[in-house]
Scaffold this active site. Structure first.
Site, PDB file in Angstrom:
ATOM      1  N   CYS A 332       0.834  -1.198   0.000  1.00  0.00           N
ATOM      2  CA  CYS A 332       0.000   0.000   0.000  1.00  0.00           C
ATOM      3  C   CYS A 332       0.879   1.263   0.000  1.00  0.00           C
ATOM      4  O   CYS A 332       1.548   1.545  -0.982  1.00  0.00           O
ATOM      5  CB  CYS A 332      -0.980  -0.034   1.166  1.00  0.00           C
ATOM      6  SG  CYS A 332      -2.407   1.055   0.928  1.00  0.00           S
ATOM      7  N   HIS A 440      -3.584  -5.604   1.286  1.00  0.00           N
ATOM      8  CA  HIS A 440      -3.370  -5.910   2.698  1.00  0.00           C
ATOM      9  C   HIS A 440      -3.843  -7.343   2.976  1.00  0.00           C
ATOM     10  O   HIS A 440      -4.721  -7.866   2.300  1.00  0.00           O
ATOM     11  CB  HIS A 440      -4.164  -4.959   3.586  1.00  0.00           C
ATOM     12  CG  HIS A 440      -3.691  -3.547   3.562  1.00  0.00           C
ATOM     13  ND1 HIS A 440      -2.521  -3.149   4.171  1.00  0.00           N
ATOM     14  CD2 HIS A 440      -4.238  -2.425   3.011  1.00  0.00           C
ATOM     15  CE1 HIS A 440      -2.365  -1.846   4.000  1.00  0.00           C
ATOM     16  NE2 HIS A 440      -3.386  -1.383   3.298  1.00  0.00           N
TER      17      HIS A 440
END
Length: 506
Positions: A332, A440
């Site tokens: 991310c 994630h």
């Protein structure tokens, strides 16, 4: 008639979240439909529900302990700090706005009606609600607009159990001081105390327990020992604990850069649970010396953390480690930092900034946040330490406000399935030494994790492990161990009695 109980603490990080998860597990084991609830959570660890709503990780793992699917109603207000003075306000799983502390304090009364409606809707569907407070109820400067501690207990008309951490010292002063600062009607809601994180012979506490019970009129329901259970932590305070120092000798060492605005460090719990892996959170360049893999994690303020990397010397250390042939991975915000350029007119207002340049990619931030659970497939051909993961299915979730476009020399790392369409995600270099993704929870996919760890083993000339570690089974065992310990050390029958005496019609 719905029963409820609320855990509040004498301070942050006293163990409320874990004990709430333990109660959820106990009630689930006892055949009760149970749901967790925290009206307002401030944390950078968040997750995504099946319907694409963002909520705190603590309530997600509490829901897992209760054997139910996480529901955004369990955490209607999520505050995600973006700086020392500002936070992103997430209401019912969607970004509402950014606010400073004073503005949010003024705004809170408007949330009471919505929070109560959400709580009541949950209470209509479950036998028991386990509520969790935030920080301490004795924050007297915030009392008049409280919506998460005694203010929430009043809305729910539920009893409160106070949790105190003896490991940090001063436990009896913390109990007495907290109760002394409450108003009488608030103090009357506190029906018991749990002393948490005790090490040693509990007999040494008996005289102190008798005195604190006499002084306060509130019974101590139990003394929980320091437990060797592997459960998620709610916020960055936990990164200071021994659990994350990674001193135990293991075959593989993974260094995770502890960014100032680190988010979703729960991504690495499954890695830490691998029998042959040691993870270490690091903030100093010299700590990279023995790393087999370096990971830049998620960040709530990508450009601010990128500036910290440069100012602290960590950026140069990561680049030097990469030049020495050590793989570097980004997730991310960490993925964005690995690219050539970041264009940010949204999060920090810093405009266009150079990244670390390990991936030939450009990131542009946007106003809209992507929040979704996804299934994905790793690319069919992956180089180096990632080769064994080629073609493997993985699951995870996205929480980001940017789009990354690959340039020449970067290959797609995986393909996501979103709304019936195939969407490319991530990037990997031809030698595999730089790898990034927005996904994630990637390491919760057991086969993928074992494949990449075995890839790291092969780089060191170590034999691969054939056995795949099942993280879901591991988590279930941890919930059961927690529940067993709580039944042994806490008067659970008394908690049932407390709830039954205060149950309210919904």
């Amino acid at each position: 008639m719905t029963q409820a109980v609320m855990l509040q603490g004498t301070a942050s990080d006293v163990g409320k979240s874990v004990l709430a998860a333990g109660l959820c597990r106990i009630f689930y084991q006892d055949g009760l439909r149970t749901a967790p609830f925290k009206s307002q959570n401030m944390a950078l660890n968040s997750g995504i529900t099946p319907d694409g709503k963002e909520m705190g990780r603590a309530q997600i793992f509490q829901a897992e302990a209760a054997g139910i699917t996480p529901d955004v109603r369990m955490n209607p207000v999520l505050l995600k700090p973006t700086s020392d003075r500002q936070a992103q306000v997430v209401l019912m799983g969607k970004v509402a706005t950014n606010m400073d502390a004073v503005s949010y304090h003024d705004y809170k009364p408007r949330l009471r009606e919505q929070i109560l409606a959400v709580y009541n809707s949950l209470a209509q569907e479950y036998d028991v609600i386990v509520l969790e407070g935030a920080g301490s109820p004795a924050e007297i400067n915030l009392r008049d607009r409280d919506i998460v501690n005694m203010g929430m207990a009043e809305m729910a008309q539920c009893p409160v159990i106070l949790v105190a951490d003896i490991d940090r010292g001063g436990v009896f002063a913390a109990i007495y001081g907290t109760l002394a600062l409450l108003h009488k009607q608030e103090r009357d809601r506190v029906k018991g105390v749990i002393i948490n994180k005790f090490r040693g012979d509990v007999a040494l506490l008996y005289s102190g327990i008798e005195q604190i019970e006499s002084l306060t009129g509130v019974p101590v329901l139990g003394v929980m020992p320091w437990l060797d259970v592997d459960l998620e932590d709610e916020d960055g305070v936990a990164l200071q604990n021994d659990k994350y120092r990674g001193n135990a000798p293991r075959d593989i060492t993974i260094a995770i850069v502890q960014l100032p605005h680190i988010s979703n460090f729960t991504d690495f719990n499954a890695l830490a649970a691998q029998p042959d892996v040691r993870i270490r959170y690091i903030r100093r360049p010299e700590a990279l010396t023995d790393a087999d893999l370096v990971i830049l994690p998620g960040s709530k303020n990508t450009l601010s953390d990128l500036a910290w990397l440069r100012e602290s010397g960590m950026a140069d250390a990561v680049l030097q480690t990469h030049r020495q042939g050590v793989p570097v991975m980004g997730i991310c915000g960490g993925y964005q930092m690995l690219g050539d350029t970041i264009v940010d007119e949204v999060e920090s207002g810093l405009g266009t900034q150079p990244g670390l340049g390990l991936l030939n990619a450009i990131t542009r931030f946007a106003q809209d946040k992507t929040t979704t659970q996804v299934n994905a497939t790793m690319s069919g051909e992956l180089p180096g330490w990632l080769a064994a993961a080629a073609g493997l299915p993985v699951r995870g979730y996205e929480i980001h406000m940017g789009e990354t476009v690959l340039q020449e020399g970067c290959c797609t790392a995986m393909t996501l399935q979103k709304n019936g369409c195939s969407v490319a995600d991530g990037a990997v270099t031809a030698d595999g030494l730089a790898f990034g993704t927005y996904l994630h929870g990637l390491f919760d996919s057991d086969a993928f994790t074992r494949a990449v760890v075995n890839g790291l083993r092969a780089r060191k000339g170590l034999t691969p492990w054939e056995t795949t570690f099942c993280y879901a089974e591991h988590k279930a065992r941890q919930f059961d161990l927690l529940a067993e310990a709580m039944r042994q050390h806490i008067d659970i029958d008394k908690i049932y009695t407390i709830m039954q005496q205060h149950q309210e019609p919904v």
